[in-house]
Design a protein around this motif. Structure first.
Motif, PDB file in Angstrom:
ATOM      1  N   ALA A 108       0.884  -1.165   0.000  1.00 51.09           N
ATOM      2  CA  ALA A 108       0.000   0.000   0.000  1.00 51.09           C
ATOM      3  C   ALA A 108       0.918   1.211   0.000  1.00 51.09           C
ATOM      4  N   ARG A 118      -4.800   6.555   5.702  1.00 51.27           N
ATOM      5  CA  ARG A 118      -5.544   6.012   4.554  1.00 51.27           C
ATOM      6  C   ARG A 118      -4.835   4.776   3.995  1.00 51.27           C
ATOM      7  N   GLN A 119      -3.510   4.811   3.923  1.00 53.73           N
ATOM      8  CA  GLN A 119      -2.753   3.668   3.419  1.00 53.73           C
ATOM      9  C   GLN A 119      -2.803   2.498   4.413  1.00 53.73           C
ATOM     10  N   MET A 122      -5.975   0.832   3.557  1.00 55.15           N
ATOM     11  CA  MET A 122      -5.827   0.146   2.267  1.00 55.15           C
ATOM     12  C   MET A 122      -5.072  -1.169   2.438  1.00 55.15           C
ATOM     13  N   SER A 125      -7.304  -3.786   4.313  1.00 59.90           N
ATOM     14  CA  SER A 125      -8.372  -4.244   3.421  1.00 59.90           C
ATOM     15  C   SER A 125      -7.828  -5.203   2.358  1.00 59.90           C
TER      16      SER A 125
END
Length: 135
Positions: A108, A118-119, A122, A125
């Motif tokens: 990521a 945010r990363q 990511m 997920s």
């Protein structure tokens, strides 16, 4: 004849009830979550918190804890830079016969700055989508 069938069913009910409880026992077992590898303690804490939250959402009947459990999932960071996180999930089981495993590496990253929460999301997920965890 009807009476025997009814009695047979009533005798079978406790048996099937016991089997169902035994099969559902896995639902109550703990899943431990750990984070290791590259990066500092703050990064490991942030990623482990997100991994526990994601697992809790996907497996609401299971207890997700920090550390080890009946099954322990480890997020191992292979590499951490200002612009990328690279890691994979590993798992082990405390029960005899439970096999250990390792998922593929996932990256990521960002091109327009430094790694941010945010990363982290990511990465978690993508790891959960691509890794076939034995849960």
């Amino acid at each position: 004849m009807t009476r025997r069938m009814v009695m047979g069913l009533s005798l079978a009910t406790p048996f099937w009830s016991t089997v169902a409880r035994a099969m559902g026992a896995r639902a109550g077992t703990d899943i431990g979550v750990r984070c290791t590898g590259a990066g500092d303690a703050a990064l490991h804490t942030a990623l482990c918190d997100r991994l526990r939250t994601a697992l809790t959402a996907r497996l609401p009947d299971r207890r997700i804890t920090e550390g080890t459990g009946a099954t322990t999932i480890t997020l191992h960071l292979s590499r951490v830079t200002d612009t990328a996180l690279i890691g994979h999930l590993k798992w082990t089981g405390a029960s005899p016969g439970t096999q250990a495993g390792r998922g593929p590496d996932v990256t990521a990253g960002t091109r327009d700055g430094t790694i941010a929460p945010r990363q982290y999301d990511m990465l978690i997920s993508a790891l959960l989508k691509i890794t076939d965890l034995p849960l």
